[in-house]
Design an enzyme around this catalytic site. Structure first.
Site, PDB file in Angstrom:
ATOM      1  N   ASP B  11       0.845  -1.195   0.000  1.00 37.59           N
ATOM      2  CA  ASP B  11       0.000   0.000   0.000  1.00 37.59           C
ATOM      3  C   ASP B  11       0.886   1.253   0.000  1.00 37.59           C
ATOM      4  O   ASP B  11       0.584   2.247  -0.663  1.00 37.59           O
ATOM      5  CB  ASP B  11      -0.917  -0.018   1.235  1.00 37.59           C
ATOM      6  CG  ASP B  11      -2.183   0.795   1.029  1.00 37.59           C
ATOM      7  OD1 ASP B  11      -2.179   1.709   0.203  1.00 37.59           O
ATOM      8  OD2 ASP B  11      -3.181   0.517   1.715  1.00 37.59           O
ATOM      9  N   HIS B  14       1.946   3.214  -3.200  1.00 29.86           N
ATOM     10  CA  HIS B  14       1.186   4.335  -3.768  1.00 29.86           C
ATOM     11  C   HIS B  14       1.827   5.676  -3.402  1.00 29.86           C
ATOM     12  O   HIS B  14       1.822   6.611  -4.201  1.00 29.86           O
ATOM     13  CB  HIS B  14      -0.258   4.316  -3.249  1.00 29.86           C
ATOM     14  CG  HIS B  14      -1.097   3.200  -3.786  1.00 29.86           C
ATOM     15  ND1 HIS B  14      -1.422   3.090  -5.116  1.00 29.86           N
ATOM     16  CD2 HIS B  14      -1.685   2.141  -3.170  1.00 29.86           C
ATOM     17  CE1 HIS B  14      -2.184   2.017  -5.299  1.00 29.86           C
ATOM     18  NE2 HIS B  14      -2.358   1.410  -4.136  1.00 29.86           N
ATOM     19  N   HIS B 193      -8.232  -3.990   7.423  1.00 30.68           N
ATOM     20  CA  HIS B 193      -7.258  -3.103   6.769  1.00 30.68           C
ATOM     21  C   HIS B 193      -7.852  -1.692   6.785  1.00 30.68           C
ATOM     22  O   HIS B 193      -8.883  -1.443   6.161  1.00 30.68           O
ATOM     23  CB  HIS B 193      -7.011  -3.590   5.337  1.00 30.68           C
ATOM     24  CG  HIS B 193      -6.103  -2.717   4.521  1.00 30.68           C
ATOM     25  ND1 HIS B 193      -4.756  -2.988   4.353  1.00 30.68           N
ATOM     26  CD2 HIS B 193      -6.341  -1.588   3.812  1.00 30.68           C
ATOM     27  CE1 HIS B 193      -4.205  -2.061   3.572  1.00 30.68           C
ATOM     28  NE2 HIS B 193      -5.150  -1.196   3.232  1.00 30.68           N
ATOM     29  N   HIS B 195      -7.843   2.637   6.554  1.00 31.23           N
ATOM     30  CA  HIS B 195      -7.234   3.873   6.042  1.00 31.23           C
ATOM     31  C   HIS B 195      -7.644   5.002   6.975  1.00 31.23           C
ATOM     32  O   HIS B 195      -8.646   4.914   7.679  1.00 31.23           O
ATOM     33  CB  HIS B 195      -7.635   4.145   4.587  1.00 31.23           C
ATOM     34  CG  HIS B 195      -6.775   3.379   3.626  1.00 31.23           C
ATOM     35  ND1 HIS B 195      -5.584   3.853   3.140  1.00 31.23           N
ATOM     36  CD2 HIS B 195      -6.917   2.144   3.114  1.00 31.23           C
ATOM     37  CE1 HIS B 195      -5.030   2.949   2.350  1.00 31.23           C
ATOM     38  NE2 HIS B 195      -5.819   1.891   2.305  1.00 31.23           N
ATOM     39  N   TYR B 284     -13.822   6.491  -4.236  1.00 34.39           N
ATOM     40  CA  TYR B 284     -12.467   6.211  -4.712  1.00 34.39           C
ATOM     41  C   TYR B 284     -11.688   7.508  -4.892  1.00 34.39           C
ATOM     42  O   TYR B 284     -12.220   8.499  -5.401  1.00 34.39           O
ATOM     43  CB  TYR B 284     -12.521   5.538  -6.084  1.00 34.39           C
ATOM     44  CG  TYR B 284     -12.842   4.082  -6.034  1.00 34.39           C
ATOM     45  CD1 TYR B 284     -11.876   3.145  -5.653  1.00 34.39           C
ATOM     46  CD2 TYR B 284     -14.103   3.624  -6.386  1.00 34.39           C
ATOM     47  CE1 TYR B 284     -12.176   1.801  -5.610  1.00 34.39           C
ATOM     48  CE2 TYR B 284     -14.408   2.270  -6.344  1.00 34.39           C
ATOM     49  CZ  TYR B 284     -13.440   1.355  -5.959  1.00 34.39           C
ATOM     50  OH  TYR B 284     -13.737   0.036  -5.918  1.00 34.39           O
TER      51      TYR B 284
END
Lengths: 344, 344
Positions: B11, B14, B193, B195, B284
Site C-alpha cells: 500500500d 502508492h 485493513h 485507512h 475512490y
C-alpha cells in the site's frame, strides 16, 4: 448534541512556540465561528499568565489575543485556560472583561482542590466554569471520578478528562468517561481532551462521546503539544458518521484548517518516535531531555528510562528522580556475574 | 494473539509512486522481521502485475521486490497482493516460487466470486489464502458477511474487511467484524485493513480487534494511499495498551519506522482537506479529478459532487456518471425561479 471546542489557539500555541499574533487569532477564530464551532479557547499554551522564560515567552499578551478572538466572532464563545499556580484570578478577571465567557481551570488529575477558588469565582461571575483534570491516565476511573466530584462541588458545570500524555486508548478513555458520567449530577457535562501520541486522538474522542461525553476538544490540523490533538475537522466528520450531531458545518471547517491554519504550521503534526515513546510511557514531554541525559550517563536505552518513569508515576517537579530511575535500570539490566554455577 | 501485517511495501507503494527498489524493500523487510512483525506484504500498490501506464509504472518488477524481501527475513512470512483482472495466476505462481507464502486476493466488496480460482489455487498450493473485500463501507454488515462466506468457501483461511476509502468509524468497523465473525467458521480468521481519512486508522483497528479480528494491517509511519494506513508502530503500542498481544517488539519497530521508512517518504501522511473529503464521501480517490472538473463545469462545490457520488454508490468504471451527478446537483441547488408567488 456535542459541544465542539477548538484548542488551536491555546494547545496549538505549543506548536508555534506561543507566537500567534492578534491577526492570526482573529482569522482562525472568525473561520471557526463561520463554521459553527461552539467554543474557541485562546491563551498561552500553559494558560493565561504562562508567558515566561520557563514556559516560553509569547509574542503577544493573553489580553491582546483574547480581545482579537472576541472581536472576530459572532456566535462562538471564547474560553481561557488557567492553571492555578501559573495564572491568577486577576488574569481570569481580565479575560472575562475582554470577552471570555468560558473559564477552563486545569490541575493535575489528583489535585482538583487547588482549583477551588478559580472555579468558584468563574461560576459566581457568570462564566461557564470548566474543570480540567490533566494527565488523567495516571489514576484509575474511580479516583478520577472523585476528583471530578470535587470540581463539580466548587461550581464546575463541565469536568474534563484530559489525556495530556496521549496515553489513553478507546477502552481506557471510555471507562473514565463512564465513571465520571455515573458520579456527576445529570446537569454536569463530561468533557474529553485527547492527544494523538498513540494514534487514538479521534478514536478516543469518539469512544468518549459513545460513553456520554458531550464536550469534545480538538484542534485544526491537530495543532497542539506532542503528537497534537484530535484533528477537529476530522473529528467533526467522524462524529457525524458515528451518529453524534455537532453544530459544525464541515466544508467551512475544512477550509479554515487548510487555508488559514496549515500555512501557519512550522511542521505537520505526526506521530514520530519521540511522541509515540512519550505516549506509550505515559509521561510528561518535558521529561524527554532529562531521560536522554540520564540514559547516556548510565548507558541504558532512553525509552526504557521513560517507561520506568511512567511505572513510577513521576510527575512534574520530581525530575531529580530521573537519575535514580536510570541508575537502577542500569543495575537491573547489567549482565549477571559469572562464577556462580546455575542453581547454586 | 494478533497477527500483524505490514503493508508499507505494498500500500505504501502508492505514496512513492511504486518506486521502491530491491534495496529499500530488503532494508524495510529486515527491520520488520527483526521487530517480530508476522507478515510483510510486497507488491505494486495495485497488486502483482499492476505496473502499467494506468496504475503507475513501477521502478522494479514484483519478482525483484518479492525476492529481495524474502531474502531479507528470517521469521516473517512474505505476502503478495493480487487483484483478479489486474494480476493473473501466473503472477501468483511466480510470487510463490520467489518466496511468498501468503496470497491476498482482493475484489470489490460485492464481487467475491471473481476471486474463486485464485483463492482456490493458493489454498491448494500450500499458501495461506487471504480474501480481501475492498470498499467494505459500501455494503452493510450482513451483505459483507455473505461475500466473506463466498471467499471462505473457495478456501480462504482469512477474510479481510478493507476500508479502502477510510470511510468507516469504530462503530461501523466493529459491526462488520462482528458480522463476519458470526458468519464464518471458527477456524477462519477475520482481518481488518484501515485507512486514516476520518482519523480512525488506529481506532478502527482497535475496534476490529475488540470485535474479534485477529489479522490487522498497518504500515510504518502510515505509508499508504490517501491519508495512509493505520500507523503500524503506533498500532502495536495501542494494541498492547488495549490488552491485545502481538508478537512485535515495540522499540525496534519504532526504529525501522523512524530510521528506514521516514527518510524514504516524499511527504508525511496527514489528513488534508482532499483526503478527508474522500473519506467523508466514501468514494475512490481516483474520482477526485473527475469531480473537480465536473464541478467547475456546472459551478457547484466539488465536495458536494463527491458526496453525491458516495450517495449513488458509484464505483470504478462508472466515471461517466460523475457529469450526470454534477448536472443534477446544479439543477437542485439553482435558485428557485422568481415570478410565481409563494404558495401558488
Amino acid at each position: 448534541m456535542i459541544t465542539l471546542v477548538d484548542s488551536s489557539l491555546r494547545d496549538g500555541m505549543h506548536s508555534v512556540r506561543h507566537q500567534f499574533s492578534p491577526e492570526h487569532v482573529a482569522a482562525v477564530a472568525a473561520g471557526l465561528d463561520r463554521a459553527g464551532v461552539d467554543v474557541i479557547e485562546v491563551s498561552h499554551g500553559d494558560g493565561v499568565g504562562g508567558s515566561s522564560i520557563q514556559y516560553g515567552r509569547a509574542a503577544f499578551s493573553d489580553a491582546e489575543l483574547i480581545e482579537a478572538a472576541a472581536g472576530g466572532v459572532a456566535r462562538a464563545r471564547i474560553a481561557a485556560l488557567l492553571l492555578p499556580g501559573i495564572g491568577t484570578l486577576r488574569r481570569l478577571t481580565e479575560a472575562q472583561r475582554l470577552g471570555a465567557t468560558v473559564a477552563r481551570v486545569a490541575t493535575h488529575c489528583t489535585e482538583a482542590d487547588i482549583a477551588e477558588q478559580h472555579i468558584a469565582w468563574a461560576a459566581e461571575h457568570g462564566m461557564t466554569a470548566v474543570g480540567f483534570l490533566m494527565m488523567s491516565h495516571m489514576i484509575d476511573a474511580s479516583q478520577l471520578a472523585d476528583q471530578a466530584r470535587l470540581m463539580e462541588s466548587y461550581g464546575a458545570s463541565v469536568v474534563y478528562i484530559v489525556d495530556s500524555a496521549g496515553a489513553l486508548v478507546p477502552r481506557t478513555a471510555a471507562e473514565r468517561v463512564a465513571a465520571l458520567r455515573d458520579a456527576l449530577l445529570a446537569e454536569t457535562a463530561v468533557g474529553f481532551h485527547a492527544h494523538n501520541n498513540l494514534g487514538c486522538g479521534v478514536g478516543n474522542a469518539l469512544a468518549a462521546a459513545d460513553a456520554g461525553a458531550t464536550w469534545l476538544d480538538g484542534s485544526l490540523r491537530g495543532l497542539g503539544a506532542g503528537a497534537g490533538n484530535a484533528q477537529l475537522e476530522v473529528l467533526a466528520a467522524a462524529l457525524e458518521r458515528s451518529g453524534h450531531a455537532t453544530g459544525a458545518e464541515l466544508f467551512p471547517l475544512m477550509d479554515v484548517a487548510e487555508e488559514v491554519v496549515a500555512p501557519l504550521m512550522p511542521r505537520p503534526q505526526i506521530v514520530d518516535r519521540t511522541a509515540l515513546s512519550l505516549g506509550y510511557a505515559g509521561v510528561y514531554s518535558s521529561f524527554l531531555l532529562h531521560a536522554e541525559r540520564a540514559a547516556a550517563k548510565f548507558d541504558v536505552e532512553p525509552r526504557a528510562v521513560l517507561m520506568e518513569l511512567g511505572r513510577r508515576r513521576i510527575v512534574g517537579g520530581q525530575e531529580d528522580m530521573i537519575i535514580d530511575a536510570a541508575a537502577e535500570l542500569a543495575d537491573r539490566t547489567a549482565p549477571a556475574q559469572t562464577g556462580s554455577s546455575p542453581g547454586a
